[in-house]
Design a protein around this motif. Sequence first.
Motif, PDB file in Angstrom:
ATOM      1  N   UNK A 412       0.837  -1.206   0.000  1.00 33.63           N
ATOM      2  CA  UNK A 412       0.000   0.000   0.000  1.00 33.63           C
ATOM      3  C   UNK A 412       0.871   1.255   0.000  1.00 33.63           C
ATOM      4  N   UNK A 413       1.947   1.221   0.768  1.00 32.09           N
ATOM      5  CA  UNK A 413       2.871   2.360   0.805  1.00 32.09           C
ATOM      6  C   UNK A 413       3.561   2.545  -0.538  1.00 32.09           C
ATOM      7  N   UNK A 414       4.003   1.408  -1.150  1.00 26.09           N
ATOM      8  CA  UNK A 414       4.655   1.513  -2.452  1.00 26.09           C
ATOM      9  C   UNK A 414       3.685   2.070  -3.498  1.00 26.09           C
ATOM     10  N   UNK A 415       2.433   1.688  -3.415  1.00 31.50           N
ATOM     11  CA  UNK A 415       1.425   2.195  -4.361  1.00 31.50           C
ATOM     12  C   UNK A 415       1.371   3.716  -4.307  1.00 31.50           C
ATOM     13  N   UNK A 416       1.318   4.252  -3.104  1.00 30.99           N
ATOM     14  CA  UNK A 416       1.238   5.705  -2.949  1.00 30.99           C
ATOM     15  C   UNK A 416       2.498   6.383  -3.479  1.00 30.99           C
ATOM     16  N   UNK A 417       3.659   5.817  -3.172  1.00 30.07           N
ATOM     17  CA  UNK A 417       4.933   6.393  -3.631  1.00 30.07           C
ATOM     18  C   UNK A 417       5.008   6.394  -5.154  1.00 30.07           C
ATOM     19  N   UNK A 418       4.667   5.272  -5.768  1.00 34.74           N
ATOM     20  CA  UNK A 418       4.756   5.154  -7.224  1.00 34.74           C
ATOM     21  C   UNK A 418       3.781   6.099  -7.918  1.00 34.74           C
ATOM     22  N   UNK A 419       2.562   6.160  -7.411  1.00 32.58           N
ATOM     23  CA  UNK A 419       1.562   7.014  -8.064  1.00 32.58           C
ATOM     24  C   UNK A 419       1.924   8.492  -7.945  1.00 32.58           C
ATOM     25  N   UNK A 420       2.519   8.880  -6.832  1.00 29.21           N
ATOM     26  CA  UNK A 420       2.957  10.272  -6.679  1.00 29.21           C
ATOM     27  C   UNK A 420       4.014  10.644  -7.709  1.00 29.21           C
ATOM     28  N   UNK A 421       4.756   9.642  -8.187  1.00 25.56           N
ATOM     29  CA  UNK A 421       5.823   9.879  -9.161  1.00 25.56           C
ATOM     30  C   UNK A 421       5.357   9.693 -10.602  1.00 25.56           C
ATOM     31  N   UNK A 422       4.051   9.498 -10.787  1.00 25.48           N
ATOM     32  CA  UNK A 422       3.531   9.388 -12.142  1.00 25.48           C
ATOM     33  C   UNK A 422       3.518   7.991 -12.724  1.00 25.48           C
ATOM     34  N   UNK A 423       3.765   6.987 -11.892  1.00 27.03           N
ATOM     35  CA  UNK A 423       3.710   5.596 -12.350  1.00 27.03           C
ATOM     36  C   UNK A 423       2.265   5.107 -12.272  1.00 27.03           C
TER      37      UNK A 423
END
Length: 698
Positions: A412-423
Amino acid sequence: MTKAPKKTIPRDISWLSFNARVLQEAADPTVPLKERIRFLGIFSNNLDEFFRVRVAALKRMISLGKKARMHLEQSPQKILDSIQLIVLEQQSEFNRIWNLILQEMKREKIIIKTEKDLTRDQQKFVTTFFEEEVRSNVNPLMIENIQEFPYMREKSIYLAVVMSRKNSAYKRKYSLIEVPTRAVSRFIQLPSSRPGEHQIILLEDIIRFNLPQIFAFFEYEKFSAHIIKFTKDAEFDIDYDEALSLTAKIERGLKNRRRGKPVRFTYDKEIDPALLEYLIRRSGLTKKDHLIPGGRIHNFRHFMDFPSAVFRGKQNRRKPFMQQDLSNTTRVTDVILKKDVLLSFPYHSFNPIIDLLRESAMDPDVTMIKITAYRLASQSKVVNALINAARNGKQVIVVLELRARFDEENNLEWKEILELEGVKVVTGVPDLKVHAKICLIRKRKNNQTIHYGFVSTGNLNEKTSTVYCDHCLLTANKNIMADVNRIFNYLENHTTGAKYLKMCNTLLISPTNMRKELLKNIQAEIKAARSKKKASITVKLNSLSDDILIFKLYEAATAGVEVKMIIRGICCALTQNKKFKVAMRAISIVDEYLEHARVLIFHNQGKEKVIISSSDWMVRNLDHRVEAAVVIQQPAIAKELREIIEIQLKDNVKARILDNHQNNKYVKAVGKKIRSQVEIYQYLLKKTTAPAQVVTQD
């Protein structure tokens, strides 16, 4: 025609047999001392997960009044009864091994001290350490004053405290203190006046020593404190309320998990009997539940991280090396576009995977990267490379499995990090976990679209790649990558894209064609054997529990097919039967590295078929997950995999025989001793000096 047998070993009993093999490593005096301690930690951690998942599932089946269909001849209650007996026997063996290790540690001048045998200087140190590092993290629960029994944190240990006065046996008070191992190391090195000696005290013993200060308010004179631990049901049901996103459902499920019912209660057998009875009653347990008495120390999983600095003659792991085709190149991409490359971890370095993604992030011709992720490292270089690609304008799509058990919060944390970076993050398919380990990179050059990437047996995790044995095929093969592309098309459009999986004709895919293709390959060997032709099947898996495939292997052995198996964990197959024309051979290798790769070899009338796969032979993998297996196209790579498997089949140091009785007897060493993980390291290392041949892709 002789009918093949139709019986199997209960899955959970077989798993306990696997954990007994882990315990054998801890008992082996030839294993370095720090590794023996680590194996005790692995055994403990494994058992925790077993109770949280498997025992909890059996208890739920009983409460629902349903029989466990995966156990053909026994009810869930009978399985639970057997588990209780086996676990108690293993706990006794665990305690015996730990006592032997403690003696060996003393010979190595490594002393674990308790609060009762500290020198005056050490007492001062412990008092100061408690005040400065521990006290703020200690929050006693006065359980007699709490109407509802308090929430007990999963994976935590608690000191169950009894306070009393010297002149009265009646005025007693109970308390629970969570040992704050999340905030403070469990292992604290004490000052010692003896040269070369390392003296260590556990965090709970520092708290024990300071109980009079913690409870000074009550003016009690006597204190006793013993470790207890609750293990809870780790399953949670995904609420399929369409109004909620999968992320919200996972978050809700995690909250429910924290409130899971206790499935095991372990405690120091020296605990005050009245307090024990009180805790059992207040927590809602009964004598029928899994109540496991043990020694003074619990939560041995922390011992996987026992301070290594205290050991003399440090034995570091063998260093991984660069795969031979990549050892003299500056760009991984250039090599893959010319030929397939097989990486075998942890022998080969994981760096080429990171380099491949980094190159793609910077390559102006690369337009897209698609990748699956199941378990990622805490400081993931894979994620860093993907984020860099997104920042460089590439379209990056990560299929992130939020339901990877015990990694849900991390993902869940990785999801938020990746989406914030445009992934773009795709979070899986309802009712199907995405367990395939695949990557597709797309580039446009000279008006041509080129696809390359990989199919792997293990997670994209640079940390576990140094410990887990896995294979990863780096390839630009058009047929393979076309199927990888189809899988991603399905994962991105699962509601309307089921047709894409059905179009795959090179890869074996779960849940569509993998089971069918495996049965087809086994049947071909049966047909050859019945025609008096050479026929053989070799499988290397983590777990073998699928009845349909087990019964098909029985049929093969009955027909005269040579069946050889390397199964690390669960093996439900009964390998000995008078009906088998050729005896099945099954071994399990438990050693320094964790055997995680899945490799299948079929004789195929002399045109040997070698397959690497992300899937075990379990119902969950074949029917309820998205998995991918690839038939190796290049003869040199197929030969290398076969030779690695042959080395493992010759192991007579760390291989145990998987017989019908789950006795875990070691393979007898006849002639040269062969420890396969050492031999494979040397085998692959030698290839780095051999001249590489370039083979053009089809």
